[in-house]
Structure formats: C-alpha cells, structure tokens
Design a protein around this motif. Structure first.
Motif, PDB file in Angstrom:
ATOM      1  N   LEU A 231      -7.486   2.403   1.770  1.00  0.00           N
ATOM      2  CA  LEU A 231      -7.341   1.386   3.232  1.00  0.00           C
ATOM      3  C   LEU A 231      -8.874   1.875   3.919  1.00  0.00           C
ATOM      4  O   LEU A 231      -9.308   2.624   4.280  1.00  0.00           O
TER       5      LEU A 231
ATOM      6  N   ARG B 281       0.889  -1.309  -0.131  1.00  0.00           N
ATOM      7  CA  ARG B 281      -0.138  -0.091   0.192  1.00  0.00           C
ATOM      8  C   ARG B 281       0.963   1.145  -0.062  1.00  0.00           C
ATOM      9  O   ARG B 281       0.593   2.202  -0.906  1.00  0.00           O
TER      10      ARG B 281
ATOM     11  N   PHE C  98      -4.282   2.221  -3.949  1.00  0.00           N
ATOM     12  CA  PHE C  98      -5.056   1.569  -2.501  1.00  0.00           C
ATOM     13  C   PHE C  98      -5.911   2.491  -1.926  1.00  0.00           C
ATOM     14  O   PHE C  98      -5.780   3.687  -1.989  1.00  0.00           O
TER      15      PHE C  98
END
Ligand code: TMP
Length: 209
Positions: A177, A168, A175
C-alpha cells in the motif's frame, strides 16, 4: 518478477513506472514496461473501445479479459520466461475494482474469467496507490480530457477504491500500500523503499544490492 501498479484514476501511479524501471536496470535486469488494457496492437485497439465506446459491464469485462489474454500470451509470459522484470500499469485488480466495484458487476463471473485467462500467471507484487476520491478528482481535472472512466462521479470512484481495498485485504502478501496523497518525491521514495524490501524478500537477483 511480475509487478503491477494499481489505483484509482488520478492517484499518480504511472509517474512511478519510469523510476521503477530505472531501479531494476541499475541492477542489471532487463525490464518490460507495459500497460492494461493494452500492451499489444490488438489489445491497444480493444483499449480504445473500452475507454471510449458505451457498453454494458459484461461486454466491458469480456473485452478487458480478451485484451489481457493477448497481452499475457504475447508479452508477459515470454518476458517472464526470459527472467525479465515486467512492470505493468494495471492488471486484473483493475477489473475487480472498476467492473466489479465501480460498475457493480458480478465478481463470481470475474473470478471465473480470471481463472480461464491467466489463473497460472499472477503478479508477484502489486503497488496500490491509495488516495481519497476527492483528491484524485482534483488531480484529474487539472490534467486532461477525461475518458469514459475518468468522467465518472465520486460515488463510482469510492466503490472502485473500496474494491481495491478488498482485493488487498484478501491477498495482503502480494500488495504494497502506497500513501499517494504525499508529494511525488515522497511517494517515489516510498515506492523505491518498498521495491528494495520486496525484491530481497522475493530473492530476486539484484534485490540484495
Ligand atoms: P489508465 O488510464 O490508468 O491507463 O487506465 C485506463 C482505464 O481503464 C482506467 O480508467 C481504468 C480502466 N480499466 C478498467 O476499467 N478495467 C480494467 O481491467 C483495466 C485494466 C482498466
């Protein structure tokens, strides 16, 4: 648009595939829901071996990439050519996390396999469902009989989580999260809010609605 869902076993990612599919279908898009290892008859057979037969980390890596090649050629690329949305439960980040992190296998070899197998075909967006290994372990214990990976200890999943985090940090634009410790409703809300924002940012038809 090629979207993948990642996270350690027990993070709860798979629960959100259906809601994401519904989100895109409500915007008039065709959706292909698939998973790795798997997604074709041959790749599903390889999945059974990877999940249940003892083998070393190189064999494991070769089998997941063999399954992936089949999957990319027969399912993912044709779907992307049709401009369908591909929602895939795990992809190559899982190999870096499980074989590279969990099993401590050579990442340089994994990078080479990635380049050979699908260097040209990469996800546009990856949801990383993040949860501490202790929480994930409790969730797994409540659900089902563990496979070869699910049966691993906390140290293994700590390495898997760290390897996901490294991927990440190396590709932060790809990405998103997700704090997967929250309730399923709250995680679902996070996921759909991210989807809305990213679809717009990526200029996807349907994303602006
Ligand atoms: P799933 O339970 O989320 O369907 O994933 C299957 C298991 O396979 C999971 O424990 C992670 C593992 N796996 C790898 O070890 N390497 C890979 O490349 C992939 C895609 C999955």
């Amino acid at each position: 648009m090629f979207i993948t869902l990642e996270g350690i076993d027990g993070a709860g990612k798979s629960t959100h595939l259906a809601a994401l599919a519904q989100w895109w279908r409500a915007r008039g898009r065709e959706v292909v829901l698939t998973r790795e290892p798997g997604g074709t008859p041959l790749a599903e057979r390889l999945r059974e071996m990877v999940l249940h037969d003892a083998m070393d980390a190189l064999t494991e890596s070769l089998l997941v990439f063999a399954a992936r090649r089949e999957h990319v050629l027969r399912v993912i690329e044709p779907a992307l050519k049709r401009h369908d949305v591909v929602l895939c439960d795990r992809f190559t980040d899982a190999t870096f996390a499980y074989q590279g992190g969990g099993r401590a296998f050579d990442r340089a070899v994994l990078l080479q396999l990635e380049a050979w197998v699908h260097g040209h075909c990469q996800p546009d967006l990856t949801f990383l469902f993040d949860v501490p290994p202790e929480v994930a372990q409790e969730r797994r214990a409540a659900v089902r009989q563990p496979d070869r990976f699910e049966a691993q200890n906390l140290e293994f999943f700590t390495r898997v989580r760290q390897a996901y985090e490294q991927r990440r940090l190396a590709q932060p634009q790809r990405f998103a999260l997700v704090d997967a410790t929250a309730s399923p409703e709250s995680v679902a809300a996070q996921v759909l809010a991210i989807m809305q924002e990213r679809a717009q940012a990526l200029g996807q038809p349907g994303g602006a609605r």
